[in-house]
Each structure stands twice: as structure tokens, then as C-alpha cells.
Design a protein around this motif. Sequence first.
Motif, short mmCIF file in Angstrom:
data_model
loop_
_atom_site.label_atom_id
_atom_site.label_comp_id
_atom_site.label_asym_id
_atom_site.label_seq_id
_atom_site.Cartn_x
_atom_site.Cartn_y
_atom_site.Cartn_z
N ALA A 275 11.73 -63.75 -70.50
CA ALA A 275 11.44 -63.45 -69.09
C ALA A 275 10.11 -62.71 -68.96
CB ALA A 275 12.56 -62.62 -68.49
N VAL A 276 9.81 -61.87 -69.93
CA VAL A 276 8.54 -61.12 -69.94
C VAL A 276 7.92 -61.30 -71.31
CG1 VAL A 276 7.44 -58.85 -69.71
CG2 VAL A 276 9.37 -59.46 -68.23
N HIS A 277 6.69 -61.79 -71.29
CA HIS A 277 6.08 -62.33 -72.50
C HIS A 277 4.94 -61.45 -72.99
CE1 HIS A 277 6.31 -66.51 -74.34
NE2 HIS A 277 5.65 -65.75 -75.20
N ASP A 278 5.24 -60.43 -73.77
CA ASP A 278 4.21 -59.59 -74.41
C ASP A 278 3.17 -59.13 -73.39
OD1 ASP A 278 5.71 -60.32 -76.57
OD2 ASP A 278 4.33 -61.85 -77.26
N LEU A 279 3.65 -58.46 -72.37
CA LEU A 279 2.84 -58.10 -71.21
C LEU A 279 2.11 -56.78 -71.41
CD1 LEU A 279 2.29 -59.04 -68.25
CD2 LEU A 279 4.22 -57.62 -67.57
N ASP A 280 0.81 -56.81 -71.16
CA ASP A 280 0.00 -55.58 -71.15
C ASP A 280 -0.36 -55.26 -69.71
OD1 ASP A 280 0.02 -55.72 -73.91
OD2 ASP A 280 -1.93 -56.71 -74.04
N LEU A 281 0.19 -54.18 -69.22
CA LEU A 281 -0.06 -53.76 -67.83
C LEU A 281 -0.87 -52.48 -67.86
CD1 LEU A 281 3.17 -53.65 -65.61
CD2 LEU A 281 1.03 -54.78 -65.10
N ALA A 282 -1.79 -52.33 -66.93
CA ALA A 282 -2.54 -51.07 -66.81
C ALA A 282 -2.74 -50.81 -65.33
CB ALA A 282 -3.88 -51.17 -67.52
N VAL A 283 -2.05 -49.80 -64.81
CA VAL A 283 -2.16 -49.47 -63.39
C VAL A 283 -2.84 -48.11 -63.26
CG1 VAL A 283 -0.87 -49.03 -61.27
CG2 VAL A 283 -0.10 -50.81 -62.85
N PRO A 284 -4.06 -48.10 -62.71
CA PRO A 284 -4.79 -46.84 -62.58
C PRO A 284 -4.19 -45.94 -61.50
CG PRO A 284 -6.00 -48.62 -61.53
CD PRO A 284 -4.79 -49.25 -62.16
N ALA A 285 -4.50 -44.66 -61.59
CA ALA A 285 -4.01 -43.71 -60.59
C ALA A 285 -4.73 -43.94 -59.27
CB ALA A 285 -4.25 -42.28 -61.07
N GLY A 286 -3.98 -43.86 -58.18
CA GLY A 286 -4.55 -43.99 -56.84
C GLY A 286 -4.59 -45.43 -56.38
N GLY A 287 -4.44 -45.64 -55.09
CA GLY A 287 -4.55 -46.97 -54.54
C GLY A 287 -3.25 -47.76 -54.61
N VAL A 288 -3.35 -48.99 -54.15
CA VAL A 288 -2.19 -49.88 -54.14
C VAL A 288 -2.46 -50.99 -55.14
CG1 VAL A 288 -0.76 -51.39 -52.72
CG2 VAL A 288 -1.85 -49.39 -51.68
N HIS A 289 -1.57 -51.11 -56.11
CA HIS A 289 -1.74 -52.13 -57.14
C HIS A 289 -0.73 -53.24 -56.90
CE1 HIS A 289 -3.18 -53.35 -61.15
NE2 HIS A 289 -1.96 -53.84 -61.30
N GLY A 290 -1.20 -54.45 -56.68
CA GLY A 290 -0.31 -55.59 -56.48
C GLY A 290 0.21 -56.08 -57.82
N PHE A 291 1.51 -56.35 -57.89
CA PHE A 291 2.11 -56.92 -59.09
C PHE A 291 2.64 -58.28 -58.65
CE2 PHE A 291 5.70 -56.57 -62.40
CZ PHE A 291 4.91 -57.15 -63.37
N LEU A 292 1.85 -59.30 -58.92
CA LEU A 292 2.01 -60.55 -58.21
C LEU A 292 2.40 -61.70 -59.12
CD1 LEU A 292 -1.28 -60.18 -56.12
CD2 LEU A 292 1.02 -59.37 -55.55
N GLY A 293 3.23 -62.56 -58.60
CA GLY A 293 3.61 -63.75 -59.34
C GLY A 293 4.72 -64.45 -58.58
N PRO A 294 4.89 -65.75 -58.83
CA PRO A 294 5.93 -66.49 -58.10
C PRO A 294 7.33 -66.01 -58.47
CG PRO A 294 4.91 -67.86 -59.80
CD PRO A 294 4.16 -66.58 -59.77
N ASN A 295 8.33 -66.48 -57.73
CA ASN A 295 9.71 -66.13 -58.04
C ASN A 295 10.01 -66.50 -59.48
OD1 ASN A 295 10.43 -65.14 -55.53
ND2 ASN A 295 10.83 -67.20 -54.73
#
Length: 322
Positions: free
Chosen positions: A24-44
Amino acid sequence: MSELVIETSGLRKEFRGRGGVRVAVHDLDLAVPAGGVHGFLGPNGSGKTTTIRMLLGLARATRGEMRLFGEPVPRRLPAVVDRIGAVVESPKFSPNLSARRNLLLLSRSIGVPDSHVDDAVETVGLSGREKDRFKSYSLGMKQRLAIAATLLKKPDLLILDEPTNGLDPAGIREIRETIRTLADAGVTVLLSSHILAEVQQVCTSATIIGQGRLLASGTVDDLLGTGTAYRIAAADPAAAAHSLVSAGVSVTPEATGSLRVETDDPESITRRLAEAGIWLTELTPLRPDLETFFLELTAASSLDGPDTSTTGYVTTPQETVR
Ligand SMILES: Nc1ncnc2c1ncn2[C@@H]1O[C@H](COP(=O)(O)OP(=O)(O)O)[C@@H](O)[C@H]1O
Ligand SMILES: [Mg+2]
């Protein structure tokens, strides 16, 4: 380098079923910086909820590392949990109690002052309606109340999993305004959605995933770049098109009668047309939206063929999973 509020490295989630193993989740590297709105986007089905559930300790990762505010989770989740608010599943409110009463019960159960209830109600724009019973609320108001509940502990990070699902355009706008208010107050927001065009209006940065894999990540400006196409309109579009085509510029007529011109030099367009005695009534830079960007990304990756690296699923020899 700015502080990262959410960080994952090689995050993976496999579900075992009768058909084999589904990644379901394939070796995902996420980096969300402080501040602002970060979209986490993808189809169903692309793995957004699964990722969020792992971050919040609601599901166990198969492998990989996760950090929230620099702390490794789930091990150190207790140290940071008070800084995080999340709406993942619809929270339960008592239908016959007022919204305010519901929030007061919650605030007392988590030991925060009653004044936080009024602050939360105000932030989500429910002031004046907080004495109404929960059951009389519209879907959009219920969703804003759910956000208000997570604000009681005044979090630094708010994780919202598809908060606009099922809402009408007015409800969507209200949620968007609530998110803006929170971001302006310095809260970092992770906003998941499968409707890319909709969140583009509120996001400062975004991560796009498809079938559990990272497809692109960065600021919205970096992802989309600056426009290299313009829409122009003139009283005589055919003459305008003729003049530009004869100068070697690529021009596509649009259904509305205006022209789409591929160029990164709009000055040369206006000069050329003016020299031909054609005066523009419109010159608009066209920037691809996230939706188009995503479709182009996924079209490119599907050219590689239907192996596991593009489908995101490991298949058993006998049976294909989905
Ligand atoms: N508990 C579960 N058991 C088996 N498969 C699951 C489970 N939860 C999610 N999945 C599968 O994992 C994939 C990603 O789902 P999900 O994270 O809900 O995607 P999204 O939130 O992006 O729509 C889907 O193929 C889904 O069917
Ligand atoms: Mg989901």
C-alpha cells in the motif's frame, strides 16, 4: 535548511491477503517543512490514509523510519502527541448536545482550559452556531467541528485526511478558509486529498503519490514551474494566428475563440501582432494545474510497463492481486 515537521524514510506498508502481499505504501520518503499548508495528494487507494495512520501510531509500518518534530515515531510519539491534531476518521459527537457542550466535554477530558473551546469555535468559523445541537449541523459544519476538536490542545501540526470529502462547494470553501486561518496562525497543516485542483488553491507545498510511491514533491511553484504558454484573444483570431504561425510560433485555437500560444517570451508576441496591426484584448499566462501535472506524471510512469515497480503491487506467480 528549514525544520522538518514530518519526515519519513523508506516507509513501507504491506497488507497480506488471500491473493498475496499488497504494497500500500512503497518505500516512501516524505519531508514536510514547518509552516504553511502541505498537500498530500494522490488518487483514491494511493496510500494517503495508510501513511497518515502509520504516522499517528494507528497502523504499524512494515519497515522504514518516521519522525515527527524530529522525534522517531511511534517510539517517541508520547513526547510529541500533544503538538499534533488529526482528523482521520469522523470523530464521535453526541447528537443531542450542542457543539459547544461537545467541545467542553472533550476539553475537560484532556485537561485544557474552557477558553480553548471558544478559541477553537472562532477559528473554524462556528461562532454564533456553537449552541445549536450537533445533529442540526450540516456536513460542512460537522467537519469544522471535528477540526475544532483537534484545536483544543492548540497543536503545532494539524493532519487532515480528506476533510472536504462529501462537501458541497460552499462547505469546501469554508474548510479552505479554516485551513488558511490556521496556517496564518503558524500551524503546519498536512492536507490529504484526491482532488488535486481543489487543494492547489490552499497549498504552499505538496507531495504527490501514486500507487504508494512518491511521484513528486516540492513547493507548488517548483512543481508547476512558470508558464510557457499564454492565452491570447484578438478581434480577428484567424489573422492573429496567421501572423504568429508565419513567425514560427506554435498556436492552437481554443473553443472559446481565443488562441493558446506556446512561448516563454510574451513580449515578442505582442510586438509581432502590433506590427501586423492586430491589438490584443487578452494575454493570460497559462500555468498547468496540479491535476494536469499529476496526469502527465502518471502517464509517463505507465509507459514503463505493468511490472511491480509501476503498479505498486507485488504479485504471486499464480494470482494477480487486483
Ligand atoms: N486494512 C487494510 N487491509 C488491506 N488492504 C488495505 C487496508 N487498508 C488499506 N488497504 C489498501 O491499501 C491501499 C491504500 O489505501 P489507502 O491508504 O486507504 O489509500 P487512500 O487513502 O490514498 O485512498 C489500497 O489499495 C487499499 O485497498
Ligand atoms: Mg484515504
